[in-house]
Structure formats: C-alpha cells, structure tokens
Design a protein around this motif. Structure first.
Motif, PDB file in Angstrom:
ATOM      1  N   ARG A 188       2.718   4.479  -5.291  1.00  0.00           N
ATOM      2  CA  ARG A 188       3.438   4.735  -6.541  1.00  0.00           C
ATOM      3  C   ARG A 188       3.296   3.619  -7.581  1.00  0.00           C
ATOM      4  NH1 ARG A 188       9.154   6.120  -3.991  1.00  0.00           N
ATOM      5  NH2 ARG A 188       8.318   4.636  -2.457  1.00  0.00           N
ATOM      6  N   PRO A 189       3.311   2.340  -7.192  1.00  0.00           N
ATOM      7  CA  PRO A 189       3.137   1.302  -8.213  1.00  0.00           C
ATOM      8  C   PRO A 189       1.814   1.417  -8.967  1.00  0.00           C
ATOM      9  CG  PRO A 189       4.012   0.338  -6.223  1.00  0.00           C
ATOM     10  CD  PRO A 189       3.632   1.746  -5.880  1.00  0.00           C
ATOM     11  N   LEU A 190       0.763   1.918  -8.296  1.00  0.00           N
ATOM     12  CA  LEU A 190      -0.539   2.037  -8.940  1.00  0.00           C
ATOM     13  C   LEU A 190      -0.671   3.327  -9.746  1.00  0.00           C
ATOM     14  CD1 LEU A 190      -2.655   0.616  -6.005  1.00  0.00           C
ATOM     15  CD2 LEU A 190      -2.144  -0.526  -8.178  1.00  0.00           C
ATOM     16  N   ALA A 241       6.154  -4.993  -9.724  1.00  0.00           N
ATOM     17  CA  ALA A 241       5.633  -3.734 -10.241  1.00  0.00           C
ATOM     18  C   ALA A 241       6.690  -3.002 -11.057  1.00  0.00           C
ATOM     19  CB  ALA A 241       5.163  -2.861  -9.084  1.00  0.00           C
ATOM     20  N   GLU A 242       6.263  -2.316 -12.091  1.00  0.00           N
ATOM     21  CA  GLU A 242       7.189  -1.616 -12.975  1.00  0.00           C
ATOM     22  C   GLU A 242       7.713  -0.318 -12.362  1.00  0.00           C
ATOM     23  OE1 GLU A 242       5.159  -1.050 -16.657  1.00  0.00           O
ATOM     24  OE2 GLU A 242       5.108  -3.192 -17.145  1.00  0.00           O
ATOM     25  N   CYS A 243       7.086   0.154 -11.294  1.00  0.00           N
ATOM     26  CA  CYS A 243       7.500   1.392 -10.630  1.00  0.00           C
ATOM     27  C   CYS A 243       8.967   1.325 -10.210  1.00  0.00           C
ATOM     28  CB  CYS A 243       6.621   1.626  -9.405  1.00  0.00           C
ATOM     29  SG  CYS A 243       7.115   3.028  -8.377  1.00  0.00           S
ATOM     30  N   ILE A 244       9.746   2.362 -10.535  1.00  0.00           N
ATOM     31  CA  ILE A 244      11.162   2.385 -10.157  1.00  0.00           C
ATOM     32  C   ILE A 244      11.409   3.269  -8.922  1.00  0.00           C
ATOM     33  CG2 ILE A 244      11.923   1.892 -12.507  1.00  0.00           C
ATOM     34  CD1 ILE A 244      12.664   4.878 -12.766  1.00  0.00           C
ATOM     35  N   SER A 245      10.334   3.773  -8.315  1.00  0.00           N
ATOM     36  CA  SER A 245      10.408   4.477  -7.026  1.00  0.00           C
ATOM     37  C   SER A 245      11.329   5.693  -7.052  1.00  0.00           C
ATOM     38  CB  SER A 245      10.863   3.504  -5.930  1.00  0.00           C
ATOM     39  OG  SER A 245      10.107   2.316  -5.948  1.00  0.00           O
TER      40      SER A 245
END
Length: 363
Positions: free
Chosen positions: A316-318, A336-340
């Motif tokens: 998900r981060p990518l 990482a900007e991913c908020i999952s």
C-alpha cells in the motif's frame, strides 16, 4: 550507508537494495489477463521509484483460478509477448521483477470465470467442485507451465502464492482442508500439493532460476493454519531448494486480522508479523522477506539490523508513493504517507486500476 541500500542477491538475482514491492492486485490487465500499456506504466513508475524488486500482482495459472477482474494472467503462451514488454520496461530502469503465480480456489466466482469454483473439500450448501486427484495433477502442471512462461518472458524469478486463503493456502489450512486422502490430515499431507508444485516448477525452470514463495505464518483463525505448522512447511521448502520466503499472514475473508490491516498509527503498530518473522529467521537458512504494515525507514532498518528479516516488502505505501524508496534514499526519512485505510482496493474494484483514493481526491 544504510544496510537497506546495499546490493544483495537472492540466488542468481542481484538486487540494488532490500526493498521489495509485494504482490499487489493492480486491476489493470485486459479481460483475458494480457498486459496493457497502463500496467506497464505502473511497473515502470515503481522501477523508477527505486524499489529493488517488483513482484507482480497474482497471475492466474488457469482460467477457473481467476480471483478478480482485470487480473494478470499466466495461463497461455499467447500472453508471453505482452509480458516480455513489461519485463523489458522494468529492466531498462535497472530493477528486477518476479511474477507471482496463483490459483484462487474457492475465492473465485462462477459469474467471473463461467466455471464452478474448485475447492479443497466439499462445503455444505455450496455449489463447488471438490478437487480430484486428476485435478491436482493438472494444477501442478498448470503452475509449472506458468513458471515456464514467466521465464520465457524474461522475469527474474517466480513466486508461488500460498498465502491469504488462495488455493495452495487452502490446502495448508485445516479450516478449508478436511480431506481424508494423501492431501489431507497432518501438515505433511496438507503441504503435499505445495511441494509437488514447487518440484514441478523447479524441474521446468532449472536449478539456477529463483523460485520464491509467499506463505502465511498463521491464518489467525481458530481453525486455520498455525505458526508451528507453517514453520514446518518453511523448513521443508528451504531444505528442498527454495530461494526465498516472503512471510505474510491472515485470510482475505477475515476483516480484523487480514493481510492488509488498518489502524497503523505508530511504529509499534508496524510490522505486525515481526514476532513470527523472528521464529522463521531462526528456523530457515534462506533469505526472508517480511511484509505487513511497515511504514517507516527506521523500522525497516531495525528489522534488518536485528536479524528479524533480510528484506522489507511493502504494498500500500507504494500505491500512494511509487517513489518512496528514492525519497528515503535521498535523505527525506518521513514515514510513508499511506494511511492504511484500504480505500485503494475499492478503487481497483471499480475498474479503474489500483490507486490511492486519498491522493486521487487531493488532485
């Protein structure tokens, strides 16, 4: 320099760093599983973003094993030219790429494939086809043929998908496997088809071609595969010549303890399979790849430096930041900007291909 950015190798496959893009359903293939320009662009963007190894989204080895719409296929020779275009584009960027091969088993739908889904064991009230001995022999050949196509298309290796409740994972799990024959019962029997698939692939691609596996450390279900049994499977595969093992966990059908968990707020929330990885690292001698909620360079570095894992795998981060690895390497070490929140997969289901819904709204 950080150990994360040193050159390493998995068998004959030399990698520029220890970051792996974990297999991610892109939802960008054609209806018949063929490569599209959009999928090539996505792979190229990941390669340019600095990841050392890309593992493709699960590629189905037979038509009735398709898991979802616009899924990449590996079931016929006619797909090879498009796959060759994709591997060349990635190699031109200096990155390696491995094809993940899979069969979804009970997680297929007749309305998607036109065929009755294959299941390991009959399920009351369900219209499924319980796998016969002949079906098993045919499946082993299908996996081996798919691996042969991957090699012919220029992939640097193949990864067998035996996690998350897909077909080979279903055989391993007593939650799904209630067979009374040589493929059911104890873990030796439940792993039999997996060993047969691996040996057939190895015979097809040769001893020097990298073969990896994605394996559940546990199903995190009371009736599912447990860690101790998974460790046995990992040791058997390593002893037989497997080149690397990517460790994951959970079932797609479970919300709370699924492979893609939500609520990753702090570094303590990250790497939610880390303790299981410690057990695996002490039990097997082959390289270990760890996936599951890793969002910070500092966490990734500690996991490698402490010997918990050899490689860090992310999905998900990518999706949110294809250039994340280059950002970290340049000195920008923000997490990482991913908020999952898993909204990226809902975008893919809509037919537009996987993308970060939060980022899309900000455009």
């Amino acid at each position: 320099m950080s150990k994360m950015f040193e050159q390493t190798a998995i068998s004959s496959m030399v990698l520029s760093n220890r970051f792996v893009r974990s297999a991610t359903w892109e939802g960008m293939a054609a209806d018949d599983g063929a490569v599209t320009p959009k999928l090539i662009n996505t792979m190229t963007e990941l390669a340019k973003g600095g990841v050392g190894l890309i593992i493709t989204g699960h590629s189905y080895v037979r038509p009735e094993g398709k898991a979802g719409l616009f899924q990449l296929g590996a079931y016929k020779d006619e797909l090879i030219p498009g796959l060759q275009e994709m591997t060349k584009a990635v190699h031109d960027c200096g990155t390696k790429i491995v094809m993940q091969i899979a069969h979804a088993g009970r997680f297929t739908a007749k309305k998607l494939t036109g065929e009755t889904p294959l299941v390991v064991s009959e399920e009351p009230g369900k219209t499924y086809h319980e796998i016969t001995d002949q079906d098993i022999r045919d499946l082993v050949v299908a996996f081996a043929d798919a691996a042969g196509r991957a090699k012919a298309a220029g992939f640097d290796g193949v990864q067998i998908h035996a996690a998350h409740g897909y077909l080979l994972s279903q055989f391993l799990s007593p939650l799904f496997n209630r067979r009374q024959d040589a493929y059911g019962g104890d873990i030796q029997n439940r792993s039999r088809i997996l060993m047969e698939v691996y040996q057939a692939i190895r015979k097809t691609v040769g001893q020097d071609y990298p073969v990896l596996i994605k394996l559940n450390c546990s199903d995190f279900n009371d009736n599912g595969l447990k860690l101790e049994e998974s460790l046995q499977v990992g040791r058997m595969l390593a002893d037989t010549g497997l080149n690397a093992l990517e460790l994951s966990g959970g079932l797609l059908s479970d919300k709370k303890l699924s492979p893609s968990r939500t609520g990753i707020k702090t570094e303590e929330d990250e790497a939610y399979f880390r303790e299981e990885a410690r057990r695996f690292k002490s039990a097997i001698s082959i390289p270990l790849i760890l996936v599951g909620g890793i969002r910070s360079l500092s966490v990734a570095e500690r996991l490698v430096e402490e010997g918990v894992t050899d490689y860090i795998s992310m999905s998900r981060p990518l999706i949110r930041e294809p250039n994340l690895i280059n950002r970290w390497k340049s000195g920008d070490h923000r997490k990482a900007e991913c908020i999952s929140d898993n909204s990226c997969f809902r975008v893919a289901i809509s037919g537009n291909g996987v993308s970060c819904a939060v980022k899309d709204r900000q455009r």
